[in-house]
Scaffold this motif. Sequence first.
Motif, PDB file in Angstrom:
ATOM      1  N   LEU A 147      15.695  12.026  -5.288  1.00 45.56           N
ATOM      2  CA  LEU A 147      15.024  10.792  -4.213  1.00 45.56           C
ATOM      3  C   LEU A 147      13.472  11.776  -3.174  1.00 45.56           C
ATOM      4  O   LEU A 147      12.980  11.661  -2.689  1.00 45.56           O
ATOM      5  N   SER A 148      14.600  13.810  -2.875  1.00 43.18           N
ATOM      6  CA  SER A 148      13.923  14.122  -2.077  1.00 43.18           C
ATOM      7  C   SER A 148      12.123  13.950  -3.430  1.00 43.18           C
ATOM      8  O   SER A 148      11.591  14.119  -1.803  1.00 43.18           O
ATOM      9  N   ARG A 149      12.148  14.712  -4.334  1.00 40.02           N
ATOM     10  CA  ARG A 149      10.593  14.908  -5.080  1.00 40.02           C
ATOM     11  C   ARG A 149      10.603  13.425  -5.063  1.00 40.02           C
ATOM     12  O   ARG A 149       8.886  13.394  -4.711  1.00 40.02           O
ATOM     13  N   VAL A 150      11.336  11.996  -4.889  1.00 39.17           N
ATOM     14  CA  VAL A 150       9.468  10.755  -5.108  1.00 39.17           C
ATOM     15  C   VAL A 150       9.445  10.289  -3.466  1.00 39.17           C
ATOM     16  O   VAL A 150       8.056  10.515  -3.489  1.00 39.17           O
ATOM     17  N   THR A 151      10.299  10.527  -2.061  1.00 34.15           N
ATOM     18  CA  THR A 151       9.228  11.380  -1.237  1.00 34.15           C
ATOM     19  C   THR A 151       8.670  11.739  -0.949  1.00 34.15           C
ATOM     20  O   THR A 151       7.317  11.250  -0.339  1.00 34.15           O
ATOM     21  N   ASP A 152       8.559  12.693  -1.554  1.00 34.38           N
ATOM     22  CA  ASP A 152       7.582  13.935  -1.445  1.00 34.38           C
ATOM     23  C   ASP A 152       6.086  13.417  -1.914  1.00 34.38           C
ATOM     24  O   ASP A 152       4.961  13.802  -1.745  1.00 34.38           O
ATOM     25  N   ILE A 153       6.459  12.639  -2.959  1.00 30.39           N
ATOM     26  CA  ILE A 153       5.203  11.821  -3.274  1.00 30.39           C
ATOM     27  C   ILE A 153       4.612  10.997  -2.549  1.00 30.39           C
ATOM     28  O   ILE A 153       3.167  10.837  -2.276  1.00 30.39           O
ATOM     29  N   PHE A 154       5.734   9.791  -2.432  1.00 32.18           N
ATOM     30  CA  PHE A 154       5.147   9.198  -1.329  1.00 32.18           C
ATOM     31  C   PHE A 154       3.809   9.893  -0.085  1.00 32.18           C
ATOM     32  O   PHE A 154       3.059   9.405   0.774  1.00 32.18           O
ATOM     33  N   VAL A 155       4.773  11.185   0.627  1.00 29.62           N
ATOM     34  CA  VAL A 155       4.399  11.834   2.025  1.00 29.62           C
ATOM     35  C   VAL A 155       3.065  12.119   0.720  1.00 29.62           C
ATOM     36  O   VAL A 155       2.136  12.403   2.407  1.00 29.62           O
ATOM     37  N   SER A 156       2.123  12.499   0.203  1.00 33.26           N
ATOM     38  CA  SER A 156       1.553  13.336  -0.548  1.00 33.26           C
ATOM     39  C   SER A 156       0.141  12.425  -0.548  1.00 33.26           C
ATOM     40  O   SER A 156      -0.802  12.288  -0.836  1.00 33.26           O
ATOM     41  N   MET A 157       0.210  10.810  -0.767  1.00 31.93           N
ATOM     42  CA  MET A 157      -0.808   9.600  -0.689  1.00 31.93           C
ATOM     43  C   MET A 157      -1.608   9.256  -0.084  1.00 31.93           C
ATOM     44  O   MET A 157      -0.931   9.114   1.135  1.00 31.93           O
ATOM     45  N   PRO A 158      -2.680   9.299   0.501  1.00 35.39           N
ATOM     46  CA  PRO A 158      -3.637   9.249   1.354  1.00 35.39           C
ATOM     47  C   PRO A 158      -3.664   7.736   1.190  1.00 35.39           C
ATOM     48  O   PRO A 158      -4.019   6.434   0.690  1.00 35.39           O
ATOM     49  N   LEU A 159      -2.902   7.015   2.542  1.00 35.41           N
ATOM     50  CA  LEU A 159      -3.189   5.564   3.033  1.00 35.41           C
ATOM     51  C   LEU A 159      -4.427   4.896   2.650  1.00 35.41           C
ATOM     52  O   LEU A 159      -4.222   3.548   1.544  1.00 35.41           O
ATOM     53  N   MET A 160      -5.337   5.312   3.188  1.00 32.09           N
ATOM     54  CA  MET A 160      -6.641   4.570   2.983  1.00 32.09           C
ATOM     55  C   MET A 160      -6.889   4.749   1.343  1.00 32.09           C
ATOM     56  O   MET A 160      -7.198   2.803   1.305  1.00 32.09           O
ATOM     57  N   ILE A 161      -7.112   4.987   0.799  1.00 29.72           N
ATOM     58  CA  ILE A 161      -7.540   5.566  -0.977  1.00 29.72           C
ATOM     59  C   ILE A 161      -6.329   4.066  -1.260  1.00 29.72           C
ATOM     60  O   ILE A 161      -6.672   3.582  -2.306  1.00 29.72           O
ATOM     61  N   MET A 162      -5.254   4.373  -1.498  1.00 31.52           N
ATOM     62  CA  MET A 162      -3.930   3.961  -2.076  1.00 31.52           C
ATOM     63  C   MET A 162      -4.122   2.291  -1.609  1.00 31.52           C
ATOM     64  O   MET A 162      -4.141   1.458  -2.176  1.00 31.52           O
ATOM     65  N   ALA A 163      -4.700   1.907  -0.522  1.00 33.76           N
ATOM     66  CA  ALA A 163      -4.406   0.826   0.349  1.00 33.76           C
ATOM     67  C   ALA A 163      -5.794  -0.021  -0.449  1.00 33.76           C
ATOM     68  O   ALA A 163      -5.724  -0.825  -1.108  1.00 33.76           O
ATOM     69  N   LEU A 164      -6.913   0.469  -0.287  1.00 30.71           N
ATOM     70  CA  LEU A 164      -7.978   0.045  -1.056  1.00 30.71           C
ATOM     71  C   LEU A 164      -7.719  -0.347  -2.554  1.00 30.71           C
ATOM     72  O   LEU A 164      -8.292  -0.917  -2.591  1.00 30.71           O
ATOM     73  N   LEU A 166      -4.563  -1.152  -4.494  1.00 24.32           N
ATOM     74  CA  LEU A 166      -4.057  -2.558  -3.985  1.00 24.32           C
ATOM     75  C   LEU A 166      -4.590  -3.565  -4.126  1.00 24.32           C
ATOM     76  O   LEU A 166      -4.012  -4.529  -4.021  1.00 24.32           O
ATOM     77  N   LEU A 167      -4.798  -3.450  -2.067  1.00 28.13           N
ATOM     78  CA  LEU A 167      -5.543  -4.986  -2.302  1.00 28.13           C
ATOM     79  C   LEU A 167      -6.561  -5.449  -3.193  1.00 28.13           C
ATOM     80  O   LEU A 167      -7.131  -6.469  -2.752  1.00 28.13           O
ATOM     81  N   ALA A 168      -7.878  -4.326  -3.623  1.00 32.61           N
ATOM     82  CA  ALA A 168      -8.132  -4.971  -4.748  1.00 32.61           C
ATOM     83  C   ALA A 168      -7.817  -5.704  -5.782  1.00 32.61           C
ATOM     84  O   ALA A 168      -8.531  -6.457  -6.626  1.00 32.61           O
ATOM     85  N   VAL A 169      -6.735  -4.888  -6.229  1.00 31.35           N
ATOM     86  CA  VAL A 169      -6.517  -5.620  -7.222  1.00 31.35           C
ATOM     87  C   VAL A 169      -5.268  -7.313  -7.035  1.00 31.35           C
ATOM     88  O   VAL A 169      -5.085  -7.743  -8.293  1.00 31.35           O
ATOM     89  N   VAL A 170      -4.977  -7.452  -6.088  1.00 30.70           N
ATOM     90  CA  VAL A 170      -3.324  -8.123  -5.838  1.00 30.70           C
ATOM     91  C   VAL A 170      -4.993  -9.135  -6.047  1.00 30.70           C
ATOM     92  O   VAL A 170      -5.269  -9.898  -5.005  1.00 30.70           O
ATOM     93  N   PRO A 171      -4.039 -10.500  -6.127  1.00 35.74           N
ATOM     94  CA  PRO A 171      -5.089 -12.095  -6.166  1.00 35.74           C
ATOM     95  C   PRO A 171      -5.217 -12.304  -5.378  1.00 35.74           C
ATOM     96  O   PRO A 171      -4.127 -11.550  -3.626  1.00 35.74           O
ATOM     97  N   GLY A 172      -5.776 -12.901  -4.642  1.00 37.83           N
ATOM     98  CA  GLY A 172      -6.636 -13.564  -2.965  1.00 37.83           C
ATOM     99  C   GLY A 172      -5.466 -14.398  -2.488  1.00 37.83           C
ATOM    100  O   GLY A 172      -5.535 -15.671  -1.281  1.00 37.83           O
ATOM    101  N   SER A 173      -4.386 -15.043  -3.650  1.00 36.33           N
ATOM    102  CA  SER A 173      -3.515 -16.233  -3.184  1.00 36.33           C
ATOM    103  C   SER A 173      -2.679 -15.537  -2.454  1.00 36.33           C
ATOM    104  O   SER A 173      -2.075 -16.617  -1.882  1.00 36.33           O
ATOM    105  N   PHE A 174      -2.347 -14.515  -2.472  1.00 35.80           N
ATOM    106  CA  PHE A 174      -1.388 -14.140  -1.780  1.00 35.80           C
ATOM    107  C   PHE A 174      -1.676 -13.767  -0.244  1.00 35.80           C
ATOM    108  O   PHE A 174      -3.002 -13.473   0.422  1.00 35.80           O
ATOM    109  N   PRO A 175      -0.325 -14.137   0.598  1.00 34.89           N
ATOM    110  CA  PRO A 175      -0.774 -14.709   2.395  1.00 34.89           C
ATOM    111  C   PRO A 175      -1.370 -12.485   2.418  1.00 34.89           C
ATOM    112  O   PRO A 175      -0.705 -11.657   1.907  1.00 34.89           O
ATOM    113  N   ARG A 176      -2.142 -12.426   3.024  1.00 35.71           N
ATOM    114  CA  ARG A 176      -2.980 -11.769   3.037  1.00 35.71           C
ATOM    115  C   ARG A 176      -2.238 -10.444   4.411  1.00 35.71           C
ATOM    116  O   ARG A 176      -2.033  -9.457   4.030  1.00 35.71           O
ATOM    117  N   PRO A 177      -1.625 -10.768   5.647  1.00 35.44           N
ATOM    118  CA  PRO A 177      -1.155 -10.157   6.131  1.00 35.44           C
ATOM    119  C   PRO A 177       0.134  -9.958   5.567  1.00 35.44           C
ATOM    120  O   PRO A 177       0.414  -8.816   6.212  1.00 35.44           O
TER     121      PRO A 177
END
Length: 346
Positions: A147-164, A166-177
């Motif tokens: 669990l500590s190693r999984v947490t460390d992986i997510f701590v090191s993830m850049p939010l904006m790059i990952m969000a860009l 994920l948001l690009a591949v999710v279908p547009g029909s999913f509620p955006r908010p």
Amino acid sequence: MSEALAVVETAGTDTSVPAVSGARQFWRRLRAQRAALVAAAVVALLVLVALAAPLLTALEGQDPTTYHPTLIDSARGGVPIGSLGGASADHWLGVEPQTGRDMFARLVYGARVSLGVSLGAALVQVLLGVAMGVAAGLGNRWVDLVLSRVTDIFVSMPLMIMALALLAVVPGSFPRPVLVALIISLVSGWSTTAKMVRAQTLALKNLDYVAASRLSGWSTWRTAVRELLPGLAAPVITYAALLIPQNISAEAALSFLGVGVKPPTPSWGQMLTSADVWYQAAPQYLLLPALALFVTVFAMTVLGDGVRVALDPRAASRLRIGTGRKREARARAAVPGGAPRKEARP
């Protein structure tokens, strides 16, 4: 298991009185911080405006999606007609350039999106972070390591790059908010909460009352709920209060980059995206959502700092807002001669 009486020593006698409740102590400490109270009032007002958005727009007689082409000057590229962006009795804050949509209606409905996304993301971050942190703290060596190693992986993830991504591949029909809130909560925030909760759990599980509950045969789940969670409440609430302004800023940034909430759903970040070319011709289109974001984030930050100090009286406030001079004046008044007394060092 640890309900006790506070012993108050007065005039050489011991008088046992019921301990003051934690909620009452918290409220008393919070009331002593005027900046935090003002911030709480501002946050309450913003939440009330967001909840009452349909009523407020009904009083104005407008809605956030209707176009008013007659209120813009097409010969000038879509600039609102009239002063202050076309402000009038029918449009209290004027209208948007090019579209003519009502600015007041879009601002109050944008508050619903910004606050709803940030609060929803904070709730998921806290629940997931507490679950992972407690499981790592109470688990065996291998559970803690994984669990500590999984947490460390997510701590090191850049939010904006990952969000860009994920948001690009999710279908547009999913509620955006809802999608934006899930991405913000799952990519960032919860991992830091989990590391903080794990550290607190490791410290608390060695205390006598937690060890006694485990030796008495209580299950790990019962020990966590009955003994650990009350001790974790203060740091978790403090961190949650500081997560909300971070989530508001993240939602605004994603909407500003064009991958957040999509039109015609109003969002403050989305309004800023459309206003970047209108700051000279229609400055209110840029200033109003920017001011709303600034006030909201600043009030949330001040309130979060006040909650942190109220829950931990040993901690000093990081935000010196209107308190430094008063504290110095009280210190000078308490010492004869007008200067605060300095402790002599050995």
